[in-house]
Design an enzyme around this catalytic site. Structure first.
Site, PDB file in Angstrom:
ATOM      1  N   TRP A 200      46.746  -5.838   0.507  1.00 57.07           N
ATOM      2  CA  TRP A 200      47.311  -4.587   0.654  1.00 57.07           C
ATOM      3  C   TRP A 200      46.889  -4.581   2.425  1.00 57.07           C
ATOM      4  O   TRP A 200      45.330  -4.938   2.453  1.00 57.07           O
ATOM      5  CB  TRP A 200      47.501  -3.823   0.284  1.00 57.07           C
ATOM      6  CG  TRP A 200      48.065  -2.331   0.554  1.00 57.07           C
ATOM      7  CD1 TRP A 200      49.487  -2.116   0.873  1.00 57.07           C
ATOM      8  CD2 TRP A 200      47.186  -1.512   1.170  1.00 57.07           C
ATOM      9  NE1 TRP A 200      49.121  -0.739   1.364  1.00 57.07           N
ATOM     10  CE2 TRP A 200      47.779  -0.176   2.014  1.00 57.07           C
ATOM     11  CE3 TRP A 200      45.766  -1.504   1.156  1.00 57.07           C
ATOM     12  CZ2 TRP A 200      47.563   0.419   2.401  1.00 57.07           C
ATOM     13  CZ3 TRP A 200      44.939   0.117   2.032  1.00 57.07           C
ATOM     14  CH2 TRP A 200      46.326   1.023   2.456  1.00 57.07           C
ATOM     15  N   ASP A 368      59.408   8.880   3.483  1.00 56.97           N
ATOM     16  CA  ASP A 368      59.195   9.659   1.557  1.00 56.97           C
ATOM     17  C   ASP A 368      59.129  10.957   2.273  1.00 56.97           C
ATOM     18  O   ASP A 368      58.124  11.222   3.195  1.00 56.97           O
ATOM     19  CB  ASP A 368      57.842   9.409   1.530  1.00 56.97           C
ATOM     20  CG  ASP A 368      57.993   9.101  -0.927  1.00 56.97           C
ATOM     21  OD1 ASP A 368      58.712   9.345  -0.906  1.00 56.97           O
ATOM     22  OD2 ASP A 368      56.797   8.923  -0.416  1.00 56.97           O
ATOM     23  N   ARG A 444      50.771   3.534  -8.587  1.00 59.62           N
ATOM     24  CA  ARG A 444      50.949   4.732  -7.173  1.00 59.62           C
ATOM     25  C   ARG A 444      51.502   5.661  -8.433  1.00 59.62           C
ATOM     26  O   ARG A 444      52.757   6.011  -7.899  1.00 59.62           O
ATOM     27  CB  ARG A 444      51.496   4.252  -6.915  1.00 59.62           C
ATOM     28  CG  ARG A 444      51.504   5.621  -5.178  1.00 59.62           C
ATOM     29  CD  ARG A 444      52.995   5.174  -4.096  1.00 59.62           C
ATOM     30  NE  ARG A 444      52.264   5.815  -2.824  1.00 59.62           N
ATOM     31  CZ  ARG A 444      52.802   6.089  -2.299  1.00 59.62           C
ATOM     32  NH1 ARG A 444      53.925   5.467  -1.940  1.00 59.62           N
ATOM     33  NH2 ARG A 444      52.881   7.045  -0.910  1.00 59.62           N
ATOM     34  N   LYS A 477      65.233   2.742   5.394  1.00 64.76           N
ATOM     35  CA  LYS A 477      64.063   1.285   4.585  1.00 64.76           C
ATOM     36  C   LYS A 477      63.548   1.502   3.355  1.00 64.76           C
ATOM     37  O   LYS A 477      63.341   2.731   2.561  1.00 64.76           O
ATOM     38  CB  LYS A 477      62.732   2.609   5.499  1.00 64.76           C
ATOM     39  CG  LYS A 477      60.867   1.419   5.578  1.00 64.76           C
ATOM     40  CD  LYS A 477      60.618   2.789   5.621  1.00 64.76           C
ATOM     41  CE  LYS A 477      59.185   2.664   4.953  1.00 64.76           C
ATOM     42  NZ  LYS A 477      58.149   2.632   6.103  1.00 64.76           N
ATOM     43  N   TRP A 478      63.396   0.006   3.179  1.00 61.87           N
ATOM     44  CA  TRP A 478      63.814  -0.466   1.346  1.00 61.87           C
ATOM     45  C   TRP A 478      62.457  -0.522   1.212  1.00 61.87           C
ATOM     46  O   TRP A 478      62.165  -1.504   1.137  1.00 61.87           O
ATOM     47  CB  TRP A 478      64.883  -1.184   1.042  1.00 61.87           C
ATOM     48  CG  TRP A 478      64.747  -1.556  -0.027  1.00 61.87           C
ATOM     49  CD1 TRP A 478      63.974  -1.553  -1.691  1.00 61.87           C
ATOM     50  CD2 TRP A 478      66.197  -1.839  -1.148  1.00 61.87           C
ATOM     51  NE1 TRP A 478      64.340  -2.225  -2.239  1.00 61.87           N
ATOM     52  CE2 TRP A 478      66.037  -2.220  -2.415  1.00 61.87           C
ATOM     53  CE3 TRP A 478      67.998  -2.114  -0.503  1.00 61.87           C
ATOM     54  CZ2 TRP A 478      66.765  -2.379  -3.713  1.00 61.87           C
ATOM     55  CZ3 TRP A 478      68.450  -2.519  -1.570  1.00 61.87           C
ATOM     56  CH2 TRP A 478      67.979  -2.812  -2.345  1.00 61.87           C
ATOM     57  N   ASP A 479      60.966   1.158   0.605  1.00 62.88           N
ATOM     58  CA  ASP A 479      60.754   0.408  -0.039  1.00 62.88           C
ATOM     59  C   ASP A 479      60.364   0.032  -1.983  1.00 62.88           C
ATOM     60  O   ASP A 479      61.434   0.026  -2.375  1.00 62.88           O
ATOM     61  CB  ASP A 479      60.116   1.663   0.319  1.00 62.88           C
ATOM     62  CG  ASP A 479      57.915   1.332   0.485  1.00 62.88           C
ATOM     63  OD1 ASP A 479      57.851   0.649   0.270  1.00 62.88           O
ATOM     64  OD2 ASP A 479      57.313   2.303   1.056  1.00 62.88           O
ATOM     65  N   MET A 480      59.191  -0.731  -1.768  1.00 69.47           N
ATOM     66  CA  MET A 480      58.486  -1.141  -3.336  1.00 69.47           C
ATOM     67  C   MET A 480      56.624  -0.986  -3.371  1.00 69.47           C
ATOM     68  O   MET A 480      56.353  -1.959  -2.720  1.00 69.47           O
ATOM     69  CB  MET A 480      59.093  -2.695  -3.417  1.00 69.47           C
ATOM     70  CG  MET A 480      59.598  -3.519  -4.967  1.00 69.47           C
ATOM     71  SD  MET A 480      58.401  -3.975  -5.330  1.00 69.47           S
ATOM     72  CE  MET A 480      58.494  -4.856  -7.017  1.00 69.47           C
ATOM     73  N   ASN A 481      56.716   0.135  -3.808  1.00 66.15           N
ATOM     74  CA  ASN A 481      55.290   0.203  -3.965  1.00 66.15           C
ATOM     75  C   ASN A 481      54.445  -0.064  -4.938  1.00 66.15           C
ATOM     76  O   ASN A 481      53.096   0.517  -4.647  1.00 66.15           O
ATOM     77  CB  ASN A 481      55.150   1.595  -3.732  1.00 66.15           C
ATOM     78  CG  ASN A 481      55.185   1.739  -1.734  1.00 66.15           C
ATOM     79  OD1 ASN A 481      55.286   1.161  -1.345  1.00 66.15           O
ATOM     80  ND2 ASN A 481      56.312   3.075  -1.635  1.00 66.15           N
ATOM     81  N   CYS A 527      60.501  -3.452   2.785  1.00 65.50           N
ATOM     82  CA  CYS A 527      59.118  -2.459   3.066  1.00 65.50           C
ATOM     83  C   CYS A 527      58.407  -2.966   1.084  1.00 65.50           C
ATOM     84  O   CYS A 527      59.905  -2.604   0.815  1.00 65.50           O
ATOM     85  CB  CYS A 527      59.271  -1.460   3.348  1.00 65.50           C
ATOM     86  SG  CYS A 527      57.464  -0.257   3.117  1.00 65.50           S
ATOM     87  N   ASP A 549      51.413  -2.139   6.023  1.00 63.63           N
ATOM     88  CA  ASP A 549      51.117  -1.157   6.151  1.00 63.63           C
ATOM     89  C   ASP A 549      49.779  -0.453   7.220  1.00 63.63           C
ATOM     90  O   ASP A 549      49.398   0.716   7.695  1.00 63.63           O
ATOM     91  CB  ASP A 549      50.529  -0.235   4.806  1.00 63.63           C
ATOM     92  CG  ASP A 549      51.775   0.759   4.095  1.00 63.63           C
ATOM     93  OD1 ASP A 549      52.763   0.170   4.746  1.00 63.63           O
ATOM     94  OD2 ASP A 549      51.817   0.974   2.654  1.00 63.63           O
TER      95      ASP A 549
HETATM   96  C1  GLA Z   1      54.572   2.022   1.272  1.00 60.09           C
HETATM   97  C2  GLA Z   1      54.935   1.730   2.696  1.00 60.09           C
HETATM   98  C3  GLA Z   1      55.324   3.366   3.833  1.00 60.09           C
HETATM   99  C4  GLA Z   1      55.153   4.642   3.292  1.00 60.09           C
HETATM  100  C5  GLA Z   1      54.991   5.226   1.918  1.00 60.09           C
HETATM  101  C6  GLA Z   1      55.673   6.284   1.378  1.00 60.09           C
HETATM  102  O1  GLA Z   1      53.636   2.663   0.856  1.00 60.09           O
HETATM  103  O2  GLA Z   1      54.670   1.451   2.983  1.00 60.09           O
HETATM  104  O3  GLA Z   1      55.145   2.792   4.899  1.00 60.09           O
HETATM  105  O4  GLA Z   1      57.088   4.434   3.735  1.00 60.09           O
HETATM  106  O5  GLA Z   1      54.911   3.945   1.068  1.00 60.09           O
HETATM  107  O6  GLA Z   1      55.388   6.454   0.386  1.00 60.09           O
END
Ligand code: GLA
Length: 742
Positions: A200, A368, A444, A477-481, A527, A549
Site C-alpha cells: 500500500w 468518501d 478498515r 471513483k469506484w473504491d475497494m478498501n 481505486c 494513495d
Molecule cells: C481510499 C482511497 C482514497 C480515498 C479513501 C476514502 O483510501 O484510495 O483515495 O478515496 O479511500 O476513504
C-alpha cells in the site's frame, strides 16, 4: 497475419509481421509447443524442434520407447501425474478421486477476429481483419471433458492472447482444481525476471532478479489483484534494455487472485504459467456445464522494454478500454479527500470547487463521507443515499450547484463493502462473506459483500443507478478498501465454495458492465486503497485508476514509472497534493508535483483556497499547460529514459504520433553540489527533424538529441549566480520540443 496448419506433420504456425507461434500434435496425441518469438519463415515440418532423448530415469510414455517422455517435452496444456513433474496447467479431480487427465487433440477451427469471453473482460477487435483466432479442441476421453484452447494473433505487434474454455460433456461431474490460462514452455532460462511489486502506498516498484532453477512466482490470494504484486511479468534477456533486446511481457486480464510462475527444470527449460491462483480456486462442473478462464496476454519484442510497453499501451488504450472515454483526453479534476477527509459541509465543498473553477479545473469529485451515517470509517458503507445533514439537497442538489459553476461533478462509491453500522447490514446481515460459526476478519472496520450473489449485486446496482439517474454525475471513483477473508458464500453448497473468489469477481464485472451500459458517458476511475486493483481486467470497464494513495511527487516517480511498464499514461490517476505531503511528510516544489502528475490523468487533491496568490498563478499556468499538451502526454508514445530505481535522476518523455512535438520530464531527487555535467539521450524523435527546445530556444536535430543527448546539466548548486533562483532538492524540469522549419 496468418494461421497455417500443416496437415501432414500436424504443425500449427501463427504468424504476423513481428512474431511466430508454433505448436504441433505430439506423438501421444497431446499438444506440444515448439516456438514463440520473432517471426520466422513458415515451412513444412518443424518436427525437428520436438527434441527427445533417452534420458536415464525418465518416465516414458510408450512401451519399449525411451525417447518420448512428458518430463522433457514442451507442452500447451500439461497435466499432472503422467510423467511431467513440472507444475501443470490443468488439474481435474474426478469422481474416483484421480486427478489424471489426458487432453488429446481432436480438431481445430480458425475464426476471424476474436470471440468474446462471456462475463469476462478481454481485449477485442473492431474489424474482423484485425486479428485471427485459432481454437484447438482437445478431449479427455475418460471424463468427457473438452478443452477449447484459444489463441488470438493480432495483425499488428507481437501480441498473442490466450484463454481456455472447459466443457463437461461426460456423464459425471468433475472439479477443476487448477485452470491456468496460459502455459509457455521456453527452451532455455537465460532471462531476467522483472515484476511490479510493493505494498500500500508503494505500489508497482520494478523488481528484477535472475531466473533460476526451481519455481519463482508472484501472485495474490487477497481477492484483488493487490498492491503487493501486479498481474504482470517480464522475462527479458539479461542484456536487453529499454532500447534494445528480447523480452516477453505477460499480463493477466483479471482482477482477482492470480498466479504467475516460472519453473526452471533440471535441463534449464523454463515453464511459464499464468492464471487464476489454484490455491484459492476450484470449479465444479456438472455435465454440460462449462468454465471459461480469463485471458492472458503475451507480448514479444526484440526491441527493448519501451517497445514492449508501447505495445501494451496501445493494446490497452485501443482494444481493452472501451466506450465514450476510450480516446478522449481526461478531465482535469479536483478531489476533496486530502483537502477535507470526512470533515466537510456542502458550502465548504462548493468553495473548493469555486476556486478550482477559477484556476481552470473541469471536474469536482466528492470523495468518501457523503452518504448514510458516514462521519468516520466505522459506519455507513452500503447506504448509498446522501447524508442530508451534510448535503441538504442531496447529491442532485450539490451536483446542480457544481454544474452552475460550469464544472462537471464526480462521486466516490465503495460498492462492494458494508459497515456493520449501516441500514444495509441491519436489513441483510447474511449478505457478507463469512464462514458459519467462525470469527470474521474486518479491514478498515468494514466487511465484504457477497458479490457472488445476484440479489446483492442487484441491490447495489439499484442504489447507485438511482443516484446516477437523478443527479448530474459524470464521473465515479469506484473504491475497494480491503482484501477478502473468510471467502464463503451462504448461498452455495460445499462443493462450490472453491468458486466464490472467482464468482465474486464475476459479480464485480457484472456491476461494472451494467453501470457502464446504462451510463455510457460516465467516466469510471478504479481505486483500491490507491493501487490495489490496478489491472487490465478493471481497465476494460474503468479506463483510468487511482495509481496510489501516496501522492508525494518523489514516491510517485517510482510508482508511475513502474506502472508505465504495462499500463498507458492515460490510465494512471495522478494528482498534485499539499506539502508537507500527507503520506511521507515531504515538501517538494509545486512545479515538481505537477511535472510528475502531468504524466497521468492529472488533477489536484487539496484545497486551492489555501494557496498563496503566487501559487494560484502557477496552478493556472499548470492547468493551461495540461490542457494544451494532455493529448500528447496521455495518448502519445511514452518512453522511459532514466530509471528512478537506479540513481538520483529520472527522466521520461512522450512524443506525438507525427513526432513533431515531444515533452520531456527530467527530475532529480536530491540536490548535488558541484555536480557533473549531465545529458539525457532522448528517444522516438525523427532523426531529421530540427527541434526547438522550450527552455532556451536552442535548436537541435533529432539525431543529436537521441545520440548525443539533451543537455540537462545544472552544476550551480552552492554557487548559484545572484540573478538565478537556486535549485533545491526534488528539482524537475519539463522540456517541450517542437519541430521547426530550418
Ligand atoms: C481510499 C482511497 C482514497 C480515498 C479513501 C476514502 O483510501 O484510495 O483515495 O478515496 O479511500 O476513504
Amino acid at each position: 497475419m496468418s494461421i497455417i496448419f500443416h496437415e501432414k506433420t500436424k504443425v500449427f504456425h501463427l504468424q504476423n509481421d513481428s512474431i511466430s507461434y508454433i505448436m504441433m500434435v505430439l506423438p501421444n496425441g497431446q499438444m506440444g509447443h515448439l516456438y514463440f518469438g520473432k517471426r520466422i519463415h513458415d515451412r513444412e515440418g518443424f518436427e525437428n524442434l520436438l527434441e527427445t532423448a533417452p534420458r536415464p530415469m525418465s518416465s516414458c510414455t510408450f512401451e519399449g520407447d525411451k525417447y518420448f517422455s512428458l518430463e522433457h517435452v514442451k507442452q500447451e496444456l500439461p497435466s499432472c501425474g503422467t510423467g511431467d513433474y513440472r507444475s501443470p496447467a490443468v488439474e481435474v479431480k474426478q469422481e474416483n478421486g484421480s486427478r489424471i487427465s489426458d487432453f488429446q487433440y481432436h480438431s481445430y477451427r480458425v475464426e476471424s477476429g476474436k470471440p468474446k469471453l462471456p462475463g469476462l473482460p478481454a481485449t477485442y477487435t473492431k474489424d474482423k481483419g484485425e486479428a485471427e483466432t485459432l481454437v484447438l479442441n482437445l478431449y479427455d476421453s475418460v471424463t468427457g471433458l473438452w478443452a477449447e484452447l484459444f489463441y488470438t494473433i493480432f495483425a499488428q505487434g507481437g501480441i498473442l492472447a490466450r484463454s481456455i474454455r472447459y466443457c463437461n460433456k461426460g456423464s459425471q461431474p468433475v472439479q477443476l482444481e487448477r485452470a491456468m490460462s496460459l502455459c509457455l514452455d521456453l527452451p532455455d532460462c537465460d532471462y531476467d525476471w522483472v515484476q511490479l511489486s510493493g505494498a500500500w502506498a508503494r505500489e508497482r516498484h520494478v523488481k528484477e532478479r535472475r531466473l533460476a532453477m526451481g519455481v519463482q512466482s508472484i501472485g495474490s490470494m487477497r481477492g484483488n489483484s493487490s498492491h503487493e504484486h501486479n498481474p504482470f511479468l517480464i522475462l527479458k534477456r539479461p542484456l536487453a534494455s529499454e532500447q534494445q533486446g528480447e523480452a516477453i511481457g505477460f499480463s493477466f486480464v483479471y482482477s482477482g487472485n492470480f498466479l504467475m510462475q516460472a519453473e526452471v527444470d533440471a535441463h534449464e527449460n523454463a515453464r511459464v504459467l499464468v492464471g487464476i491462483h489454484p490455491d484459492t480456486f476450484a470449479w465444479y462442473l456438472e455435465p454440460e456445464e462449462s468454465f471459461q478462464t480469463p485471458e492472458a496476454l503475451m507480448v514479444y519484442t526484440d526491441s527493448g522494454l519501451n517497445d514492449m510497453s508501447q505495445t501494451f499501451h496501445r493494446l490497452f488504450q485501443k482494444r481493452l478500454a472501451r466506450g465514450y472515454w476510450r480516446d478522449r483526453v481526461r478531465p482535469i479534476l479536483i478531489n476533496n479527500w486530502e483537502a477535507t477527509y470526512f470533515n466537510f459541509t456542502e458550502d465548504k465543498l462548493v468553495q473548493i470547487a469555486e476556486k478550482a473553477k477559477e484556476c481552470g479545473v473541469e471536474l469536482f469529485v466528492l470523495d468518501d463521507g457523503w452518504f448514510g451515517a458516514r462521519n468516520n470509517d466505522f459506519a455507513g458503507l452500503g447506504d448509498w443515499r446522501a447524508n442530508t445533514e451534510r448535503l441538504p439537497q442531496g447529491i442532485a442538489g450539490l451536483a446542480e450547484r457544481i454544474s452552475q459553476l460550469g464544472m462537471k461533478f464526480g462521486l466516490w462509491f465503495e460498492p462492494e463493502m458494508v459497515n456493520k453500522d449501516s441500514d444495509l447490514y441491519r436489513s441483510h446481515p447474511d449478505w457478507i462473506l463469512e464462514v458459519p460459526k467462525r470469527a470474521n476478519t474486518h479491514g478498515r472496520n468494514q466487511y465484504v459483500l457477497d458479490f457472488s450473489r445476484k440479489e446483492v449485486v442487484d441491490c447495489i446496482f439499484e442504489m447507485m443507478a438511482e443516484i446516477l439517474r437523478k443527479a448530474k454525475v459524470s464521473y465515479i471513483k469506484w473504491d475497494m478498501n480491503r482484501s477478502i477473508t473468510e471467502c464463503f458464500s451462504k448461498s452455495f453448497g460445499s462443493e462450490r465454495q472453491g468458486e466464490i473468489f472467482h464468482r465474486y469477481i464475476l459479480g464485480v464485472y457484472d456491476l461494472y458492465e451494467r453501470l457502464t451500459s446504462e451510463f455510457p458517458e460516465v467516466l469510471f476511475e478504479s481505486c483500491a486503497s490507491g493501487g490495489g486493483r490496478f489491472d487490465p481486467g478493471i481497465l476494460y470497464y474503468a479506463p483510468q485508476g487511482w495509481a496510489s494513495d501516496n501522492s508525494d511527487a518523489v514516491e510517485r516517480m517510482k510508482i508511475q514509472y513502474g506502472t508505465s511498464m504495462c499500463y498507458p499514461i492515460s490510465s494512471i490517476g495522478s494528482h498534485v497534493s499539499v506539502t508537507p505531503n500527507h503520506q511521507v511528510y515531504r515538501s517538494t516544489p509545486l512545479h515538481t508535483r505537477a511535472n510528475v502528475a502531468y504524466f497521468g490523468t492529472f488533477g489536484y487533491e487539496l484545497d486551492l483556497n489555501k494557496l498563496t496568490g503566487e501559487e494560484i498563478e502557477e496552478v493556472k499556468t499548470q492547468i493551461a499547460f495540461m490542457k494544451e499538451y494532455r493529448h500528447l502526454l496521455q495518448f502519445g508514445r511514452f518512453y522511459r529514459l532514466k530509471s528512478p530505481f537506479e540513481g538520483n535522476e529520472m527522466a521520461w518523455m512522450a512524443v506525438s504520433e507525427d513526432r513533431k512535438t515531444a515533452v520531456v520530464g527530467w527530475y532529480r531527487m536530491l540536490n548535488v553540489v558541484n555536480d557533473r555535467f549531465t545529458r539525457v539521450k532522448l528517444q522516438g524523435l525523427d532523426k531529421d527533424f530540427c527541434y526547438e527546445i522550450s527552455q532556451d530556444g536552442s535548436r537541435h536535430y533529432g539525431d543529436e538529441l537521441m545520440n548525443l543527448g539533451l543537455v540537462t546539466s545544472d552544476a550551480t548548486a552552492g554557487q548559484t549566480p545572484e540573478d538565478e533562483i537556486p535549485c533545491t532538492d526534488f528539482e524537475s524540469r519539463l522540456y517541450i520540443l517542437k519541430a521547426v522549419e530550418v
